[in-house]
Design a protein around this motif. Structure first.
Motif, short mmCIF file in Angstrom:
data_model
loop_
_atom_site.label_atom_id
_atom_site.label_comp_id
_atom_site.label_asym_id
_atom_site.label_seq_id
_atom_site.Cartn_x
_atom_site.Cartn_y
_atom_site.Cartn_z
N UNK A 41 89.01 32.98 37.35
CA UNK A 41 89.67 31.96 36.53
C UNK A 41 88.94 31.74 35.21
N UNK A 42 87.61 31.75 35.24
CA UNK A 42 86.87 31.59 33.99
C UNK A 42 87.05 32.80 33.09
N UNK A 43 87.08 33.98 33.68
CA UNK A 43 87.31 35.19 32.88
C UNK A 43 88.72 35.19 32.29
N UNK A 44 89.70 34.73 33.08
CA UNK A 44 91.07 34.63 32.58
C UNK A 44 91.15 33.67 31.41
N UNK A 45 90.50 32.53 31.54
CA UNK A 45 90.47 31.55 30.45
C UNK A 45 89.84 32.16 29.19
N UNK A 47 89.56 35.32 28.35
CA UNK A 47 90.40 36.37 27.78
C UNK A 47 91.56 35.78 26.98
N UNK A 48 92.17 34.73 27.51
CA UNK A 48 93.29 34.09 26.80
C UNK A 48 92.80 33.47 25.49
N UNK A 49 91.66 32.79 25.53
CA UNK A 49 91.14 32.15 24.32
C UNK A 49 90.74 33.17 23.26
N UNK A 50 90.02 34.21 23.67
CA UNK A 50 89.55 35.19 22.69
C UNK A 50 90.69 36.05 22.16
N UNK A 51 91.55 36.55 23.05
CA UNK A 51 92.65 37.42 22.61
C UNK A 51 93.68 36.65 21.80
N UNK A 52 94.09 35.48 22.32
CA UNK A 52 95.07 34.69 21.60
C UNK A 52 94.52 34.15 20.30
N UNK A 199 85.41 42.68 31.91
CA UNK A 199 84.05 42.62 32.42
C UNK A 199 84.03 42.07 33.83
N UNK A 200 84.88 41.08 34.10
CA UNK A 200 84.95 40.51 35.45
C UNK A 200 85.40 41.55 36.46
N UNK A 201 86.37 42.39 36.09
CA UNK A 201 86.82 43.44 36.99
C UNK A 201 85.67 44.40 37.30
N UNK A 202 84.89 44.75 36.29
CA UNK A 202 83.74 45.62 36.51
C UNK A 202 82.71 44.96 37.41
N UNK A 203 82.53 43.64 37.25
CA UNK A 203 81.57 42.91 38.09
C UNK A 203 82.00 42.92 39.56
N UNK A 219 93.19 43.36 39.10
CA UNK A 219 93.87 44.25 38.17
C UNK A 219 95.34 43.91 37.99
N UNK A 220 96.01 43.59 39.10
CA UNK A 220 97.43 43.20 39.02
C UNK A 220 97.59 41.93 38.20
N UNK A 221 96.76 40.93 38.48
CA UNK A 221 96.86 39.66 37.76
C UNK A 221 96.50 39.82 36.29
N UNK A 222 95.57 40.74 35.97
CA UNK A 222 95.17 40.95 34.58
C UNK A 222 96.28 41.59 33.76
N UNK A 223 97.16 42.34 34.42
CA UNK A 223 98.25 42.99 33.69
C UNK A 223 99.46 42.07 33.49
N UNK A 224 99.51 40.96 34.21
CA UNK A 224 100.70 40.11 34.14
C UNK A 224 100.91 39.45 32.78
N UNK A 225 99.91 38.80 32.17
CA UNK A 225 100.17 38.14 30.87
C UNK A 225 100.73 39.06 29.80
#
Length: 248
Positions: A41-45, A47-52, A199-203, A219-225
């Protein structure tokens, strides 16, 4: 793999169809109290903040820059210098960037990734937006100028609505580049407060005991957004990319 039981994942020969559906990994990843869930969840947050954020800043700077190159005869040498920055291998910039961010105390900070991603996306966004401004009939802008409109008003109220598909296409492609970026995120981040999804996926794969089902679920959840955004804005993406492909 994400919904297969551990037994199915280790059976030889491999069971392509799960004997039973197991959605516990998805529940685990959305559980803040669980260690894996908190990491995800922290990695998702992040990624959204940095990419967006990087996409938004890059577009804000790229649109007036592209308009200047297309309509105000800004030096093309400057544009090619922009492009040259993304032609260099990423490792070329690591040491000076690491030292600079370290001197300012910005290592392991999403602000660092935001700045790096903006620099990475800006040349690409400028080039793509310029190609779309080039095919837009200049007579439309001349008509607005004759009516007394300023350059800023013409760009905001006349030009931008006409190139909206190109803006959406540029935003989507820029977001995907930042979303999938791995190298700089690996170098400049070291804990949960700033790590992104790649990075989280690699961890998740770096422990002594690797749960391939959890890795597959992440990986599935990372591709959804990006997939959801692409589905909703597919019409704009196609028209925006094609609009700048020919002139005349």
């Amino acid at each position: 793999m994400s919904i297969s039981s551990p037994k199915d994942l280790t059976t030889v020969p491999l069971n392509w169809v799960p004997s039973e559906l197991d959605f516990s990994r998805y529940v685990q990843l959305f559980d803040w109290e669980d260690g894996s869930g908190k990491r995800f969840l922290m990695a998702l947050r992040n990624s959204i903040l940095t990419s967006g954020g990087a996409t938004l800043v890059a577009l804000t700077l790229a649109i007036p820059a592209a308009y200047a190159f297309s309509r105000r005869q800004a030096p093309m040498l400057l544009l090619f210098l922009f492009l040259a920055t993304i032609m260099m291998p990423p490792i070329t910039y690591v040491l000076p960037l690491y030292q600079t961010f370290g001197n300012f105390g910005l290592l392991n900070n999403i602000i660092t990734l935001l700045a790096v991603y903006c620099a990475l996306l800006l040349p690409f966004a400028v080039w793509l937006m310029k190609s779309n401004f080039d095919v837009l009939p200049v007579e439309i802008e001349h008509a607005a100028f004759i009516e007394g409109a300023s350059t800023q008003f013409t760009l905001r109220r006349v030009v931008l609505p006409l190139v909206a598909p190109a803006i959406v296409a540029t935003a989507m492609l820029s977001f995907l580049v930042a979303w999938d970026e791995f190298f700089y995120a690996l170098i400049f981040t070291s804990d949960l407060s700033s790590k992104t999804l790649p990075i989280a996926i690699a961890d998740f794969a770096a422990g002594r005991v690797t749960d391939y089902g959890v890795i597959a679920a992440v990986g599935v959840l990372a591709t959804l957004p990006p997939a959801i955004l692409a589905v909703f804005f597919q019409r704009f993406i196609v028209s925006g990319l094609v609009a700048g492909s020919v002139k005349g």
